[in-house]
Motif scaffolding. Structure first.
Motif, mmCIF file in Angstrom:
data_model
loop_
_atom_site.group_PDB
_atom_site.id
_atom_site.type_symbol
_atom_site.label_atom_id
_atom_site.label_comp_id
_atom_site.label_asym_id
_atom_site.label_seq_id
_atom_site.Cartn_x
_atom_site.Cartn_y
_atom_site.Cartn_z
ATOM 1 N N MET A 45 -12.212 3.037 5.005
ATOM 2 C CA MET A 45 -13.059 1.898 5.373
ATOM 3 C C MET A 45 -13.206 0.882 4.236
ATOM 4 O O MET A 45 -13.390 -0.303 4.497
ATOM 5 N N THR A 46 -13.130 1.344 2.984
ATOM 6 C CA THR A 46 -13.250 0.400 1.871
ATOM 7 C C THR A 46 -11.932 -0.292 1.545
ATOM 8 O O THR A 46 -11.925 -1.252 0.790
ATOM 9 N N GLY A 47 -10.834 0.196 2.084
ATOM 10 C CA GLY A 47 -9.535 -0.430 1.841
ATOM 11 C C GLY A 47 -8.765 0.172 0.685
ATOM 12 O O GLY A 47 -7.692 -0.319 0.332
ATOM 13 N N VAL A 48 -9.295 1.217 0.078
ATOM 14 C CA VAL A 48 -8.619 1.848 -1.054
ATOM 15 C C VAL A 48 -7.298 2.477 -0.608
ATOM 16 O O VAL A 48 -6.292 2.378 -1.316
ATOM 17 N N VAL A 49 -7.278 3.082 0.560
ATOM 18 C CA VAL A 49 -6.060 3.734 1.044
ATOM 19 C C VAL A 49 -4.968 2.698 1.276
ATOM 20 O O VAL A 49 -3.807 2.904 0.902
ATOM 21 N N GLU A 50 -5.321 1.575 1.869
ATOM 22 C CA GLU A 50 -4.327 0.515 2.107
ATOM 23 C C GLU A 50 -3.785 -0.020 0.779
ATOM 24 O O GLU A 50 -2.587 -0.269 0.642
ATOM 25 N N TRP A 51 -4.663 -0.171 -0.193
ATOM 26 C CA TRP A 51 -4.238 -0.655 -1.504
ATOM 27 C C TRP A 51 -3.289 0.338 -2.177
ATOM 28 O O TRP A 51 -2.263 -0.048 -2.731
ATOM 29 N N LEU A 52 -3.628 1.650 -2.109
ATOM 30 C CA LEU A 52 -2.776 2.666 -2.723
ATOM 31 C C LEU A 52 -1.418 2.754 -2.038
ATOM 32 O O LEU A 52 -0.393 2.879 -2.704
ATOM 33 N N THR A 53 -1.401 2.705 -0.706
ATOM 34 C CA THR A 53 -0.114 2.765 -0.017
ATOM 35 C C THR A 53 0.711 1.517 -0.302
ATOM 36 O O THR A 53 1.941 1.582 -0.347
ATOM 37 N N GLY A 54 0.060 0.399 -0.507
ATOM 38 C CA GLY A 54 0.784 -0.816 -0.883
ATOM 39 C C GLY A 54 1.436 -0.685 -2.247
ATOM 40 O O GLY A 54 2.521 -1.219 -2.485
ATOM 41 N N ILE A 55 0.795 0.029 -3.153
ATOM 42 C CA ILE A 55 1.357 0.230 -4.488
ATOM 43 C C ILE A 55 2.477 1.264 -4.450
ATOM 44 O O ILE A 55 3.539 1.066 -5.025
ATOM 45 N N VAL A 56 2.257 2.366 -3.759
ATOM 46 C CA VAL A 56 3.207 3.476 -3.777
ATOM 47 C C VAL A 56 4.510 3.099 -3.094
ATOM 48 O O VAL A 56 5.592 3.447 -3.568
ATOM 49 N N PHE A 57 4.451 2.395 -2.003
ATOM 50 C CA PHE A 57 5.651 2.121 -1.229
ATOM 51 C C PHE A 57 6.258 0.751 -1.511
ATOM 52 O O PHE A 57 7.173 0.319 -0.808
ATOM 53 N N ASN A 58 5.817 0.084 -2.522
ATOM 54 C CA ASN A 58 6.339 -1.237 -2.852
ATOM 55 C C ASN A 58 7.263 -1.117 -4.066
ATOM 56 O O ASN A 58 6.807 -0.794 -5.165
ATOM 57 N N PRO A 59 8.575 -1.372 -3.910
ATOM 58 C CA PRO A 59 9.497 -1.227 -5.046
ATOM 59 C C PRO A 59 9.225 -2.216 -6.174
ATOM 60 O O PRO A 59 9.502 -1.922 -7.337
ATOM 61 N N THR A 60 8.676 -3.368 -5.867
ATOM 62 C CA THR A 60 8.360 -4.341 -6.911
ATOM 63 C C THR A 60 7.329 -3.778 -7.880
ATOM 64 O O THR A 60 7.412 -4.003 -9.093
ATOM 65 N N VAL A 61 6.382 -3.024 -7.355
ATOM 66 C CA VAL A 61 5.358 -2.415 -8.215
ATOM 67 C C VAL A 61 6.004 -1.402 -9.151
ATOM 68 O O VAL A 61 5.690 -1.353 -10.347
ATOM 69 N N TRP A 62 6.934 -0.598 -8.640
ATOM 70 C CA TRP A 62 7.594 0.403 -9.487
ATOM 71 C C TRP A 62 8.469 -0.258 -10.541
ATOM 72 O O TRP A 62 8.563 0.219 -11.672
ATOM 73 N N ILE A 63 9.112 -1.369 -10.209
ATOM 74 C CA ILE A 63 9.884 -2.111 -11.209
ATOM 75 C C ILE A 63 8.941 -2.647 -12.283
ATOM 76 O O ILE A 63 9.255 -2.619 -13.475
ATOM 77 N N GLY A 64 7.765 -3.112 -11.870
ATOM 78 C CA GLY A 64 6.773 -3.586 -12.840
ATOM 79 C C GLY A 64 6.316 -2.484 -13.774
ATOM 80 O O GLY A 64 6.199 -2.694 -14.986
ATOM 81 N N PHE A 65 6.071 -1.279 -13.233
ATOM 82 C CA PHE A 65 5.693 -0.147 -14.091
ATOM 83 C C PHE A 65 6.827 0.195 -15.043
ATOM 84 O O PHE A 65 6.601 0.526 -16.217
ATOM 85 N N GLY A 66 8.059 0.122 -14.562
ATOM 86 C CA GLY A 66 9.209 0.385 -15.430
ATOM 87 C C GLY A 66 9.310 -0.620 -16.558
ATOM 88 O O GLY A 66 9.599 -0.268 -17.708
ATOM 89 N N LEU A 67 9.062 -1.904 -16.248
ATOM 90 C CA LEU A 67 9.107 -2.936 -17.285
ATOM 91 C C LEU A 67 7.985 -2.757 -18.303
ATOM 92 O O LEU A 67 8.179 -2.981 -19.498
ATOM 93 N N LEU A 68 6.809 -2.350 -17.830
ATOM 94 C CA LEU A 68 5.714 -2.074 -18.773
ATOM 95 C C LEU A 68 6.073 -0.915 -19.696
ATOM 96 O O LEU A 68 5.792 -0.952 -20.901
ATOM 97 N N GLY A 69 6.681 0.117 -19.143
ATOM 98 C CA GLY A 69 7.120 1.243 -19.965
ATOM 99 C C GLY A 69 8.178 0.834 -20.974
ATOM 100 O O GLY A 69 8.154 1.251 -22.140
#
Length: 139
Positions: A45-69
């Motif tokens: 109901m707070t939208g946390v699940v939608e936000w987490l699934t948006g992060i987990v299943f979005n390849p752009t986010v994983w590329i961003g984490f890789g660049l930060l690393g």
């Protein structure tokens, strides 16, 4: 959508278990189970699940984490190389100890007056206390 359905099912199952627990007159445990069962629905109901699934299943986010690393790795490597290079050339050379030179001593002087320390006596057996403990216990 799938994550929200799964969270709702988990909450419904938890509330069912809480009802059975309350039926067995274990009200404190039932209240605790109810609290845990309401957490997934609250997250949906707070939208946390939608936000987490948006992060987990979005390849752009994983590329961003890789660049930060990669950025962190480059910074750490350059700092290590900089420290290593400054270790030899960046620091001033240490001055040698000013001690008596061999030429300053009379030629007929004895060996201790030349400033060379006498060899230290060999230390006693370091394991003597351990041997005593072992002998005490019959080993």
């Amino acid at each position: 959508m799938l994550a929200e359905t799964i969270c709702s099912a988990v909450s419904a199952a938890g509330l069912g278990i809480a009802a059975v627990t309350a039926y067995r007159r274990r009200f404190m445990a039932a209240a605790r189970i109810t609290a845990y069962a309401l957490v997934p629905v609250g997250l949906v109901m707070t939208g946390v699940v939608e936000w987490l699934t948006g992060i987990v299943f979005n390849p752009t986010v994983w590329i961003g984490f890789g660049l930060l690393g990669l950025a962190w790795l480059i910074l750490a490597t350059t700092r290590a190389v900089e420290r290593r290079s400054l270790g030899g050339a960046g620091r001033p050379a240490k001055k040698a100890k000013a001690g008596p030179s061999p030429e300053a001593v009379a030629p007929a002087a004895s060996k201790p007056s030349l400033g060379t320390p006498a060899p230290a006596p060999a230390p006693a057996d370091d394991f003597s206390d351990i041997e005593a403990i072992l002998k005490k216990h019959g080993i």
